[in-house]
Design an enzyme around this catalytic site. Structure first.
Site, PDB file in Angstrom:
ATOM      1  N   HIS A   1      36.684  40.167  33.230  1.00  0.00           N
ATOM      2  CA  HIS A   1      37.702  40.468  34.241  1.00  0.00           C
ATOM      3  C   HIS A   1      37.947  41.969  34.240  1.00  0.00           C
ATOM      4  CE1 HIS A   1      41.646  40.604  36.212  1.00  0.00           C
ATOM      5  NE2 HIS A   1      41.316  39.450  36.757  1.00  0.00           N
TER       6      HIS A   1
ATOM      7  N   GLU B   1      35.726  41.123  42.588  1.00  0.00           N
ATOM      8  CA  GLU B   1      37.129  41.537  42.626  1.00  0.00           C
ATOM      9  C   GLU B   1      37.244  43.058  42.593  1.00  0.00           C
ATOM     10  OE1 GLU B   1      40.277  38.644  40.727  1.00  0.00           O
ATOM     11  OE2 GLU B   1      39.027  39.527  39.187  1.00  0.00           O
TER      12      GLU B   1
END
Length: 214
Positions: free
Chosen positions: A85, A133
């Site tokens: 992430h 993302e």
């Protein structure tokens, strides 16, 4: 369409959010998962919701203070894990090691990446899914599908070129059912979101809206 809610370290009631997600999933047949902090994995999993870890380490049992073992995560009831992430970036070797550790314990995997080029690199490692993302849009309330739809299209194409079976998820700024529908129109097979649910006054209402177009 897969909806994964990352609770990060927001000061929310993880079990309440998980119960809301479990109820919405049961009522709608939508696939909804929740990724709580490691300490909340077991109580979240006990709600019956699909439960994911926010991270696993590329280690087995041994002298690895501060690590999160895939086996421990699985024992707590998780069925999958995020890796890389944007708030927990890893070296390529550690992404690969985390994938192998997850596979050894039967966990599904999503590798996150910032852009289509990184999505291609992630997809070559053989995760179950990848998620694009752009970090500047995370938590912004502006979905990447609206701010820069070409990133999603190009990420889907990049993954398809190197590893066609790997689905692409769309993250950053997702908060409504319209955002989910837009992501699907761009070729994404799921969404990854956090604050839109974790910070909501009524997480169940937000979740029902998110899956309304699924």
């Amino acid at each position: 369409m897969f909806v994964l809610v990352n609770l990060k370290t927001y000061p929310c009631d993880a079990v309440s959010v998980a119960q809301a997600a479990a109820d919405v999933a049961a009522d709608t047949d939508a696939r909804i998962a929740v990724a709580p902090q490691a300490a909340d994995l077991r109580p979240v999993a006990e709600t019956g919701v699909e439960t994911w870890a926010q991270h696993v380490s590329p280690h087995d049992h041994g002298s690895h203070t501060g690590s999160t073992l895939a086996a421990t995560v699985a024992d707590a009831g998780a069925t999958g894990t995020l890796l890389n992430h944007s708030e927990h970036r890893l070296k390529l070797a550690d992404v690969d090691g985390g994938l192998r550790a997850a596979e050894d314990t039967g966990l599904e995997t999503i590798v996150c990446a910032n852009n289509p080029r990184q999505i291609a690199a992630a997809a070559t490692l053989g995760p179950d899914m990848v998620a694009v993302e752009p970090p500047e849009l995370i938590g912004s309330g502006t979905p990447v599908s609206r701010a820069d739809p070409d990133i999603v299209r190009e990420a889907v194409a990049a993954a398809d070129e190197v590893n066609p079976p790997v689905p692409v998820l769309c993250g950053a700024g997702i908060s409504t059912g319209d955002d989910v529908e837009a992501a699907a129109d761009l070729g994404a097979e799921g969404v990854l979101l956090a604050s839109g649910v974790a910070k909501a006054d009524d997480p169940e209402s937000v979740l029902r809206d998110l899956v309304s177009s699924v």
